[in-house]
Scaffold this active site. Structure first.
Site, PDB file in Angstrom:
ATOM      1  N   LYS A 182      10.461  -8.740   9.998  1.00 30.70           N
ATOM      2  CA  LYS A 182      10.333  -8.336   8.593  1.00 30.70           C
ATOM      3  C   LYS A 182      11.421  -9.025   7.805  1.00 30.70           C
ATOM      4  CE  LYS A 182       7.790  -5.371   6.097  1.00 30.70           C
ATOM      5  NZ  LYS A 182       6.434  -4.874   6.331  1.00 30.70           N
TER       6      LYS A 182
HETATM    7  P1  NAD Z   1       2.877  -3.175  -3.801  1.00 28.87           P
HETATM    8  O1  NAD Z   1       4.098  -3.820  -4.318  1.00 28.87           O
HETATM    9  O2  NAD Z   1       1.560  -3.844  -4.044  1.00 28.87           O
HETATM   10  O3  NAD Z   1       2.779  -1.689  -4.388  1.00 28.87           O
HETATM   11  C1  NAD Z   1       3.832  -0.768  -4.224  1.00 28.87           C
HETATM   12  C2  NAD Z   1       3.460   0.518  -4.943  1.00 28.87           C
HETATM   13  O4  NAD Z   1       4.475   1.496  -4.660  1.00 28.87           O
HETATM   14  C3  NAD Z   1       3.421   0.364  -6.465  1.00 28.87           C
HETATM   15  O5  NAD Z   1       2.348   1.149  -6.967  1.00 28.87           O
HETATM   16  C4  NAD Z   1       4.753   0.959  -6.914  1.00 28.87           C
HETATM   17  O6  NAD Z   1       4.732   1.490  -8.233  1.00 28.87           O
HETATM   18  C5  NAD Z   1       4.927   2.063  -5.885  1.00 28.87           C
HETATM   19  N1  NAD Z   1       6.309   2.495  -5.736  1.00 28.87           N
HETATM   20  C6  NAD Z   1       7.406   1.731  -5.572  1.00 28.87           C
HETATM   21  N2  NAD Z   1       8.512   2.501  -5.531  1.00 28.87           N
HETATM   22  C7  NAD Z   1       8.087   3.785  -5.667  1.00 28.87           C
HETATM   23  C8  NAD Z   1       8.737   5.036  -5.698  1.00 28.87           C
HETATM   24  N3  NAD Z   1      10.061   5.121  -5.592  1.00 28.87           N
HETATM   25  N4  NAD Z   1       7.971   6.156  -5.834  1.00 28.87           N
HETATM   26  C9  NAD Z   1       6.619   6.061  -5.962  1.00 28.87           C
HETATM   27  N5  NAD Z   1       5.956   4.907  -5.932  1.00 28.87           N
HETATM   28  C10 NAD Z   1       6.682   3.789  -5.795  1.00 28.87           C
HETATM   29  O7  NAD Z   1       3.122  -2.937  -2.247  1.00 28.87           O
HETATM   30  P2  NAD Z   1       2.054  -2.745  -1.078  1.00 28.87           P
HETATM   31  O8  NAD Z   1       1.821  -4.056  -0.468  1.00 28.87           O
HETATM   32  O9  NAD Z   1       0.902  -1.943  -1.583  1.00 28.87           O
HETATM   33  O10 NAD Z   1       2.910  -1.890  -0.037  1.00 28.87           O
HETATM   34  C11 NAD Z   1       2.960  -0.451  -0.072  1.00 28.87           C
HETATM   35  C12 NAD Z   1       3.338   0.071   1.300  1.00 28.87           C
HETATM   36  O11 NAD Z   1       2.381  -0.389   2.258  1.00 28.87           O
HETATM   37  C13 NAD Z   1       4.706  -0.394   1.829  1.00 28.87           C
HETATM   38  O12 NAD Z   1       5.256   0.635   2.619  1.00 28.87           O
HETATM   39  C14 NAD Z   1       4.342  -1.583   2.709  1.00 28.87           C
HETATM   40  O13 NAD Z   1       5.319  -1.833   3.691  1.00 28.87           O
HETATM   41  C15 NAD Z   1       3.054  -1.059   3.314  1.00 28.87           C
HETATM   42  N6  NAD Z   1       2.191  -2.098   3.871  1.00 28.87           N
HETATM   43  C16 NAD Z   1       1.754  -3.147   3.111  1.00 28.87           C
HETATM   44  C17 NAD Z   1       0.914  -4.087   3.676  1.00 28.87           C
HETATM   45  C18 NAD Z   1       0.321  -5.234   2.895  1.00 28.87           C
HETATM   46  O14 NAD Z   1      -0.502  -5.961   3.445  1.00 28.87           O
HETATM   47  N7  NAD Z   1       0.661  -5.423   1.635  1.00 28.87           N
HETATM   48  C19 NAD Z   1       0.559  -3.995   5.033  1.00 28.87           C
HETATM   49  C20 NAD Z   1       1.008  -2.904   5.781  1.00 28.87           C
HETATM   50  C21 NAD Z   1       1.823  -1.973   5.184  1.00 28.87           C
END
Ligand code: NAD
Length: 443
Positions: free
Chosen positions: A133
């Site tokens: 990561k």
């Molecule tokens: P993203 O940047 O597209 O979206 C993040 C979201 O979280 C946004 O809506 C933001 O407003 C919200 N957020 C941020 N800080 C916050 C807080 N303090 N309280 C409430 N909401 C908050 O990110 P993503 O890619 O959707 O990732 C979200 C989660 O999913 C993370 O934990 C990431 O590690 C996990 N994840 C992502 C992927 C991927 O393919 N993008 C894969 C596996 C896991």
């Protein structure tokens, strides 16, 4: 180096065990939470590992930690320095694989935990990768596009010494997207003098990206939700769903639930919380978020206190933002029958215990959000063969892998009478440690 050794020596297990004096910001003891959560999860699985437990120490420390300084010229002529990280937790089963996060709260301890969860996830879903990561401690909302590009390119150059298509393959995570992956691919390729599309996944489709990758994590979350719901007799059609985080993962998951007849009744993100008991118009909300940067101010909904989100009446809860969100402070208030972890590490071990006692089914991150890395794996395979698959083919393979992996973990949980998290860790950690035992002390 002394401070890094302190954190890696993981003898002290809680924030209060560690002294705050003199530590740099990225070792802030108050932010060791995710790594402590991961260590506790490893402790919980250890009794089920049999003779492989001899090797368990290997899971409790990252293989390689790189901390980089990322200086860039800002638009106003100043030079700003940002802290970046790339961590390879384990490479026993293949090259490192895991996303890159740009967020103001990124710390070394957080990236260590995220890298470790990638190792377990990649093994649990059985893609041929180790876990890695990366992250940069920055609020990208405060940067211009030019500054963001310079930050991405400099960070990529700095971590270029340890990444590569057969060494470690980054991908998007919080606040990173296909444009950032295009800059990373281009920077790496220009530095090495070879067009190397396979060095990152989650790229734009016309630069070696895969159809279906953008939506893959949400599609995977939805797929395991359907599987889990059917096992507890909860119909998706008409189910009330609450989602925290409305970005790539939360937004796609919400849309797929709505398309299947569920009602998205509450959403919380960085900008606030909104609710509508009859169900939000998810497509209109996605358009609002694209335009305004968050859910706050969405006209066809009522805003409510962020703190009240976890107690909102619903059947299914999808944390899809950050780690450490479901804790002893709110686990008792949760009304949902089922939690599907779209985010990595959203539930602390103590909250897991409370939810387990209350009969709330938790489908853990290491299986629930593995759809993203599964299609990243497809992208990497397509890049190597320069032969690209149709979206229908990709979605079909994704659903099959997710469904089979969930079924396997469900049976382990039933057979050993453990939570789905411990079952997923049993499957994942066993595969990692079998590879470790067969290969020996290297890698
Ligand atoms: P993203 O940047 O597209 O979206 C993040 C979201 O979280 C946004 O809506 C933001 O407003 C919200 N957020 C941020 N800080 C916050 C807080 N303090 N309280 C409430 N909401 C908050 O990110 P993503 O890619 O959707 O990732 C979200 C989660 O999913 C993370 O934990 C990431 O590690 C996990 N994840 C992502 C992927 C991927 O393919 N993008 C894969 C596996 C896991």
């Amino acid at each position: 180096m002394k401070d890094i050794e302190m954190i890696l020596a993981s003898g002290a297990r809680t924030a209060s065990d560690r002294s705050a004096s003199g530590l740099p910001s990225y070792l802030d003891p108050a932010r060791l939470g995710p790594w402590d959560t991961y260590l506790e999860q490893v402790d919980r699985v250890t009794p089920y590992l049999g003779s492989l437990a001899t090797w368990v120490e290997t899971l409790k420390r990252p293989k390689r930690v790189l901390i980089v300084d990322v200086p860039i010229h800002m638009d106003n002529g100043r030079i700003a320095h940002f802290e970046g990280y790339r961590i390879q937790h384990n490479t026993s089963r293949g090259p490192g694989k895991g996303g890159v996060r740009f967020h103001q709260n990124v710390t070394l301890a957080e990236v260590m935990a995220l890298a470790a969860w990638m190792s377990v996830k990649n093994a649990a879903i059985n893609v041929p990768y180790g876990g890695a990561k990366g992250g940069v401690r920055v609020d990208p909302r405060l940067l211009s596009v030019g500054e963001l590009e310079r930050l991405t390119r400099r960070y990529t150059s700095e971590i270029g010494i340890i990444i590569g298509p057969s060494k470690d393959i980054p991908a998007p995570d919080v606040n990173t997207n296909d444009q950032i992956m295009a800059w990373m691919m281009d920077t790496y390729s220009m530095n090495t003098g070879e067009a190397t599309t396979g060095v990152v996944t989650g790229k734009p489709v016309n630069l070696g990206g895969s159809l279906g990758r953008r939506e893959a994590t949400g599609r995977g979350v939805f797929t395991v939700a359907v599987e889990a719901a059917s096992r507890i007799g909860l119909p998706i059609d008409g189910a009330r769903v609450a989602v925290q985080g409305f970005g790539n993962v939360g937004g796609t998951t919400a849309r797929l639930f709505a398309d299947a007849g569920a009602k998205i009744v509450a959403v919380q993100d960085q900008t606030g919380a909104i609710e509508r008991a009859d169900g939000l118009d998810v497509r209109a909300l996605l358009a609002h978020v694209a335009e305004c940067g968050g859910v706050a101010g969405f006209p066809a909904a009522r805003g409510f206190e962020t703190d009240e989100f976890w107690a909102y009446p619903c059947d299914i809860l999808v944390p899809a933002a950050l780690e450490g969100q479901i804790t002893v402070a709110n686990a008792n208030a949760i009304k949902a029958r089922m939690i599907i972890e779209g985010a990595n590490g959203p539930t602390t071990p103590a909250a897991d215990d409370i939810l387990g006692e209350r009969g709330v089914l938790v489908v853990p991150d290491v299986i629930a959000n593995a759809g993203g890395v599964t299609v990243s794996y497809f992208e990497w395979v397509q890049d190597f063969s320069s032969f690209f698959w149709s979206e229908a083919e990709i979605n079909q393979r994704l659903v099959r892998i997710m469904t089979d992996a969930f079924a396997g973990i469900w049976s382990v949980a039933q057979e050993k009478k453990v939570s789905l998290r411990t079952a997923a860790f049993i499957v994942g950690c066993t595969r990692i440690l079998e590879a470790r035992a067969m290969r020996g002390l290297y890698p």
